[in-house]
Design a protein around this motif. Structure first.
Motif, mmCIF file in Angstrom:
data_model
loop_
_atom_site.group_PDB
_atom_site.id
_atom_site.type_symbol
_atom_site.label_atom_id
_atom_site.label_comp_id
_atom_site.label_asym_id
_atom_site.label_seq_id
_atom_site.Cartn_x
_atom_site.Cartn_y
_atom_site.Cartn_z
ATOM 1 N N ALA A 133 34.241 32.686 24.409
ATOM 2 C CA ALA A 133 34.099 34.030 24.966
ATOM 3 C C ALA A 133 34.033 33.997 26.484
ATOM 4 C CB ALA A 133 32.850 34.702 24.399
ATOM 5 N N VAL A 134 33.354 32.992 27.035
ATOM 6 C CA VAL A 134 33.241 32.872 28.493
ATOM 7 C C VAL A 134 34.594 32.507 29.104
ATOM 8 C CG1 VAL A 134 32.260 31.442 30.339
ATOM 9 C CG2 VAL A 134 30.786 32.387 28.550
ATOM 10 N N ARG A 135 35.317 31.596 28.472
ATOM 11 C CA ARG A 135 36.644 31.240 28.981
ATOM 12 C C ARG A 135 37.565 32.454 29.000
ATOM 13 N NH1 ARG A 135 36.131 26.943 25.425
ATOM 14 N NH2 ARG A 135 37.850 27.731 24.123
ATOM 15 N N ARG A 136 37.505 33.252 27.961
ATOM 16 C CA ARG A 136 38.335 34.456 27.909
ATOM 17 C C ARG A 136 37.921 35.445 28.998
ATOM 18 N NH1 ARG A 136 41.745 37.422 24.838
ATOM 19 N NH2 ARG A 136 41.425 39.673 24.734
ATOM 20 N N ASP A 137 36.628 35.580 29.216
ATOM 21 C CA ASP A 137 36.140 36.486 30.250
ATOM 22 C C ASP A 137 36.597 36.037 31.638
ATOM 23 O OD1 ASP A 137 34.709 38.869 30.715
ATOM 24 O OD2 ASP A 137 32.897 37.785 31.268
ATOM 25 N N MET A 138 36.575 34.733 31.882
ATOM 26 C CA MET A 138 37.042 34.210 33.160
ATOM 27 C C MET A 138 38.534 34.462 33.331
ATOM 28 S SD MET A 138 34.857 30.641 33.422
ATOM 29 C CE MET A 138 35.533 30.207 35.030
ATOM 30 N N HIS A 139 39.290 34.275 32.266
ATOM 31 C CA HIS A 139 40.731 34.551 32.327
ATOM 32 C C HIS A 139 40.980 36.017 32.682
ATOM 33 C CE1 HIS A 139 44.965 34.677 31.276
ATOM 34 N NE2 HIS A 139 44.704 35.654 30.420
ATOM 35 N N LYS A 140 40.210 36.921 32.079
ATOM 36 C CA LYS A 140 40.385 38.342 32.364
ATOM 37 C C LYS A 140 40.001 38.666 33.802
ATOM 38 C CE LYS A 140 41.828 39.226 28.264
ATOM 39 N NZ LYS A 140 43.301 39.352 28.056
ATOM 40 N N MET A 141 38.970 38.010 34.320
ATOM 41 C CA MET A 141 38.595 38.260 35.712
ATOM 42 C C MET A 141 39.687 37.766 36.650
ATOM 43 S SD MET A 141 35.015 37.464 37.661
ATOM 44 C CE MET A 141 34.776 37.927 39.394
ATOM 45 N N HIS A 142 40.254 36.595 36.368
ATOM 46 C CA HIS A 142 41.365 36.094 37.182
ATOM 47 C C HIS A 142 42.518 37.096 37.201
ATOM 48 C CE1 HIS A 142 40.024 31.656 36.333
ATOM 49 N NE2 HIS A 142 39.232 32.278 37.184
ATOM 50 N N ALA A 143 42.771 37.719 36.055
ATOM 51 C CA ALA A 143 43.945 38.577 35.917
ATOM 52 C C ALA A 143 43.732 39.998 36.418
ATOM 53 C CB ALA A 143 44.373 38.622 34.443
ATOM 54 N N PHE A 144 42.515 40.524 36.294
ATOM 55 C CA PHE A 144 42.323 41.953 36.495
ATOM 56 C C PHE A 144 41.505 42.350 37.717
ATOM 57 C CE2 PHE A 144 42.796 42.050 31.647
ATOM 58 C CZ PHE A 144 44.172 42.190 31.751
ATOM 59 N N VAL A 145 41.114 41.416 38.555
ATOM 60 C CA VAL A 145 40.494 41.799 39.826
ATOM 61 C C VAL A 145 41.573 42.424 40.708
ATOM 62 C CG1 VAL A 145 39.638 40.877 42.024
ATOM 63 C CG2 VAL A 145 38.537 40.234 39.888
ATOM 64 N N ARG A 146 41.284 43.585 41.264
ATOM 65 C CA ARG A 146 42.225 44.276 42.147
ATOM 66 C C ARG A 146 41.531 44.524 43.494
ATOM 67 N NH1 ARG A 146 45.046 42.637 38.825
ATOM 68 N NH2 ARG A 146 46.440 43.767 37.388
ATOM 69 N N PHE A 147 42.030 43.856 44.532
ATOM 70 C CA PHE A 147 41.440 44.004 45.864
ATOM 71 C C PHE A 147 41.925 45.282 46.531
ATOM 72 C CE2 PHE A 147 41.008 39.329 45.464
ATOM 73 C CZ PHE A 147 39.669 39.230 45.777
ATOM 74 N N ARG A 148 41.009 45.877 47.299
ATOM 75 C CA ARG A 148 41.347 47.036 48.114
ATOM 76 C C ARG A 148 41.071 46.697 49.578
ATOM 77 N NH1 ARG A 148 39.307 49.224 43.197
ATOM 78 N NH2 ARG A 148 40.691 50.873 42.385
ATOM 79 N N LYS A 149 41.990 47.054 50.445
ATOM 80 C CA LYS A 149 41.834 46.725 51.858
ATOM 81 C C LYS A 149 40.750 47.585 52.480
ATOM 82 C CE LYS A 149 44.415 45.928 56.124
ATOM 83 N NZ LYS A 149 45.754 45.929 56.782
ATOM 84 N N VAL A 150 39.830 46.919 53.212
ATOM 85 C CA VAL A 150 38.728 47.650 53.843
ATOM 86 C C VAL A 150 38.748 47.533 55.366
ATOM 87 C CG1 VAL A 150 37.232 47.459 51.826
ATOM 88 C CG2 VAL A 150 37.185 45.652 53.552
ATOM 89 N N GLY A 151 39.732 46.813 55.924
ATOM 90 C CA GLY A 151 39.827 46.709 57.378
ATOM 91 C C GLY A 151 40.295 45.344 57.826
ATOM 92 N N GLU A 152 40.093 45.068 59.127
ATOM 93 C CA GLU A 152 40.455 43.782 59.717
ATOM 94 C C GLU A 152 39.355 43.351 60.678
ATOM 95 O OE1 GLU A 152 44.311 43.541 61.455
ATOM 96 O OE2 GLU A 152 45.301 44.632 59.823
ATOM 97 N N ALA A 153 39.223 42.039 60.847
ATOM 98 C CA ALA A 153 38.245 41.495 61.789
ATOM 99 C C ALA A 153 38.734 40.145 62.272
ATOM 100 C CB ALA A 153 36.871 41.359 61.127
ATOM 101 N N GLU A 154 38.782 39.985 63.600
ATOM 102 C CA GLU A 154 39.190 38.723 64.217
ATOM 103 C C GLU A 154 40.543 38.250 63.693
ATOM 104 O OE1 GLU A 154 36.048 35.940 63.611
ATOM 105 O OE2 GLU A 154 34.585 37.101 64.771
ATOM 106 N N GLY A 155 41.462 39.223 63.545
ATOM 107 C CA GLY A 155 42.808 38.880 63.141
ATOM 108 C C GLY A 155 43.001 38.610 61.660
ATOM 109 N N ARG A 156 41.969 38.816 60.854
ATOM 110 C CA ARG A 156 42.073 38.574 59.412
ATOM 111 C C ARG A 156 41.839 39.875 58.653
ATOM 112 N NH1 ARG A 156 41.527 33.415 57.291
ATOM 113 N NH2 ARG A 156 40.276 34.185 55.535
ATOM 114 N N GLU A 157 42.686 40.117 57.666
ATOM 115 C CA GLU A 157 42.511 41.294 56.824
ATOM 116 C C GLU A 157 41.296 41.102 55.917
ATOM 117 O OE1 GLU A 157 46.770 43.296 56.007
ATOM 118 O OE2 GLU A 157 46.515 41.311 55.088
#
Length: 264
Positions: free
Chosen positions: A125-149
């Motif tokens: 169950a934990v392995r499956r949960d980790m697989h889902k987290m790898h697949a379904f995390v969606r980043f949203r841009k919140v800005g930039e600092a020191e040349g890095r997004e």
């Protein structure tokens, strides 16, 4: 932190729900002291409160090294995974297996043993949960600092896997600064080091950003109506994750239009 409250009962307190190192160290002490599984109460420390037993020490008497066991690398890996599960009984199950391995060294090879079946179930169950987290995390841009997004994401895992997935996201998104918030813990990367913090809420992460329009357009264009299998899709992308996926808003319309698009 370990405390024996009486000759019959010991209390083992772990620093976090995924504190495998703490569990391992205390399990070693209990085994060396010859303390049976039924005499131990496993708990997780509440970081926001003082504890009646703070400062107490581990058991100091018992059988010494006679109680120690050696386990295979495969079983150690399974234990690490299983102890990230959300089941309250996971720490007791792990210790009970170690205790039994003293007299039955090949216990982990028994496919019908109830404790091993339980451990494999938690680990899977934990392995499956980790697989889902790898697949379904969606980043949203919140800005930039020191040349890095800078990006942030909200995710709701079933188990205590946030810190265990940090290396995956560091290696995949090394070139940006990111933060992933879950209800149990947060992890972040600043281009130099991984950091771990307390959990949060969905409100800690922006609800939408400019990149999401591009992501939805991409998803709509790669959607193949001729290969639509709804049940299979829901198995691989369970409905419970849809509320945090920008492309999920398109699924209903894409499914309804699939037949017509296939004919066209």
């Amino acid at each position: 932190m370990t405390a024996c409250l009486s000759l019959e009962t010991c209390r083992a307190e772990l620093a976090a729900p995924d504190d495998f190192a703490g569990w391992r160290d205390q399990a070693r002490a209990f085994l060396a002291a010859g303390i049976a599984p039924e005499a131990i109460v496993w708990t997780v420390r509440d970081s926001g409160s003082e504890d009646l037993f703070s400062g107490t020490s581990a058991p100091a008497t018992g059988k010494g090294d006679a109680g120690m066991v050696r386990i295979s690398r495969a079983l150690l890996t399974m234990l690490r995974q299983a102890l990230m599960h959300s089941a309250p009984s996971r720490f007791a199950l792990g210790y009970r297996l170690l205790w039994r391995l003293r007299d039955t060294p090949d216990l982990h090879r028994d496919p019908a043993d109830p404790d091993m079946i339980a451990l494999r179930t938690l680990s899977k169950a934990v392995r499956r949960d980790m697989h889902k987290m790898h697949a379904f995390v969606r980043f949203r841009k919140v800005g930039e600092a020191e040349g890095r997004e800078r990006f942030a994401a909200w995710f709701e895992p079933d188990h205590h896997i946030a810190r265990a997935t940090a290396g995956f996201f560091r290696d995949r998104f090394t070139g940006i600064d990111w933060l992933i918030v879950t209800p149990q813990a947060s992890i972040s990367w600043n281009g130099k080091a991984l950091r771990y913090g307390p959990g949060g809420t969905r409100a800690d992460v922006p609800g939408e950003d400019a990149v999401e329009a591009e992501w939805r357009a991409y998803y709509a264009n790669i959607f193949n109506p001729a290969r639509l299998m709804i049940n299979a899709m829901k198995r691989e992308m369970p409905v419970r994750y849809w509320r945090n996926l920008p492309e999920a808003a398109l699924i209903s319309d894409l499914v309804q239009e699939a037949g017509k698009r296939t004919e066209t």
